[in-house]
Design an enzyme around this catalytic site. Structure first.
Site: not given
Ligand code: GCO
Ligand code: MN
Ligand code: MN
Length: 388
Positions: A55, A58, A89, A182, A184, A218, A221, A246, A256, A258, A288
């Site tokens: 980002h 970041d 990306m 993306e 979610k 993802e 998600h 992702d 979430d 991850d 991700d």
């Molecule tokens: C989340 C998302 C993020 C995005 C990221 C890139 O659940 O927080 O998956 O990690 O992928 O902001 O756009």
């Molecule tokens: Mn993501």
């Molecule tokens: Mn995510």
């Protein structure tokens, strides 16, 4: 013993925000110190990744001056070059700053919508400077807690206007971006608009230049929505829209999570990797995910290596699956085809209708036919468990 060493051709990438995650959660303070983008690039090179994604914020703090920005970017570019790490990306942070507390492109406030466009254009400039060709849009705050507050019909139009505007910006600057949206379903908002892959696919078809826009699905998600991720990916692939992916892991019905890729849903992840490899998906395999809050940075490296290693193990298992004569014999049996109905795949015709209407089917015989899916699924399990 197969070789599970990550190589550039595998296109394994991580976000600065993933391995750089400091272990903060809504209930607790960070458990790891902040490490710099340059240190993250070094770590990714050490573990064998191909690329890093980011980002805007970041890398460049939201309140950096132009000269600070240029110095940070120059140092980062040098670190990437020194470590052989690419930036495939880029994306925009449209969720951390309080200005975006009610969304960005879909905010009720026109000034927020305008600021979101301005911030995204600057971030697209940054991504292009670093060599990124995929630009991701994750609508972190594009949602609502109360449907009294926002008209979901307006939201769709606002999002469409933003995407159309930014597509033109990319083209006007010759950035050559593919936009990857993306979806979610929720978190951090109670509901996020365009919650699933299917929903995004429907939206993309309404854009001015739909060819430029695809998906960044993802695992976590779709799982949060209780959906089958592989089926979503297959639909995105079929539509020519799998621009990015992702990878992580996630139990159904949880927050979430991850998690490290492959750490939770082994069979689902196996079929996902088998699909990606069989169809020849050629984009980044982006993890991700982030390490458990209990890890230090040594263990974060184990996390990153684990994501890639698990992918390669699944890839190896997919090759075994495709070469396993017993499994393949079952698949051939399941898909047995006498060719008698080939005429139906040539499209509609009066002849086809005539022929079909006059066909007598052995309905009872068809219903009595055994489908050896139990056997096939157990063989898959045996293969995954390493006992074949
Ligand atoms: C989340 C998302 C993020 C995005 C990221 C890139 O659940 O927080 O998956 O990690 O992928 O902001 O756009
Ligand atoms: Mn993501
Ligand atoms: Mn995510």
């Amino acid at each position: 013993m197969a070789d599970y060493t990550p190589k550039p051709e595998h296109k394994f990438t991580f976000g600065l925000w993933t391995v750089g995650n400091i272990g903060r959660d809504p209930f607790g303070e960070p458990t790891r110190p902040v490490i710099s983008p340059v240190e993250i690039v070094e770590m990714l090179a050490e573990v064998g990744a191909w690329g890093v994604n980011l980002h805007d914020n970041d890398l460049v703090p939201i309140d950096a001056t132009a000269s600070e920005r240029d110095a940070i970017v120059a140092e980062f570019k040098q670190a990437c070059a020194d470590n052989g790490i690419v930036v495939p990306m880029a994306t925009t942070n449209l969720f951390t700053d309080p200005a975006f507390k009610d969304g960005a492109f879909t905010s009720n406030d026109p000034a927020v919508r305008a600021y979101a466009l301005q911030k995204t254009m600057a971030s697209m400039d940054l991504g292009a400077e670093l060599g990124a060709k995929v630009y991701v849009f994750w609508g972190g705050r594009e949602g609502a807690e109360s449907d009294s507050a926002k008209n979901p019909g307006d939201v769709i139009k606002r999002m469409r206007d933003a995407m159309n505007f930014l597509c033109e910006y990319s083209k006007a600057n010759d950035y050559g971006y593919q936009f990857a949206l993306e979806p979610k379903p929720n978190e951090p908002r109670s509901d996020i608009y365009f919650p699933t892959v299917g929903s995004m696919l429907g939206f993309i078809a309404t854009l001015d230049d739909p060819d430029m826009v695809g998906l960044n699905p993802e695992v976590a998600h779709e799982h949060m929505a209780g959906l089958n991720f592989l089926h979503a990916v297959a639909q995105a692939w079929d539509a020519g829209k799998l621009f990015h992916i992702d990878l992580n892991d996630q139990m159904f019905g949880r927050y979430d999570q991850d998690f490290r890729f492959g750490s939770m849903m082994i069979k689902q992840n196996f079929h996902l990797v088998r699909f990606l490899e069989d169809v020849g998906y050629d984009g980044s395999r982006h993890f991700d995910a982030h390490a458990y809050r209990t890890s230090n940075y040594d263990d974060v490296k184990e996390f990153a290596k684990g994501c890639m290693r698990s992918y390669l193990i699944f890839k190896d298992k997919a090759e075994q699956f495709n070469a396993d004569s017993e499994i393949q014999a079952l698949i051939t049996e399941i898909n047995a085809d006498t060719g008698d109905y080939d005429y139906l795949t040539d499209g509609y015709s009066a002849d086809a209708v005539e022929k079909l209407k006059s066909t007598e089917f052995d309905r009872v015989g068809i219903g009595a036919r055994n489908l050896p899916y139990e056997r096939l699924d157990q063989l898959t399990f045996d293969l995954l468990m390493g006992v074949r």
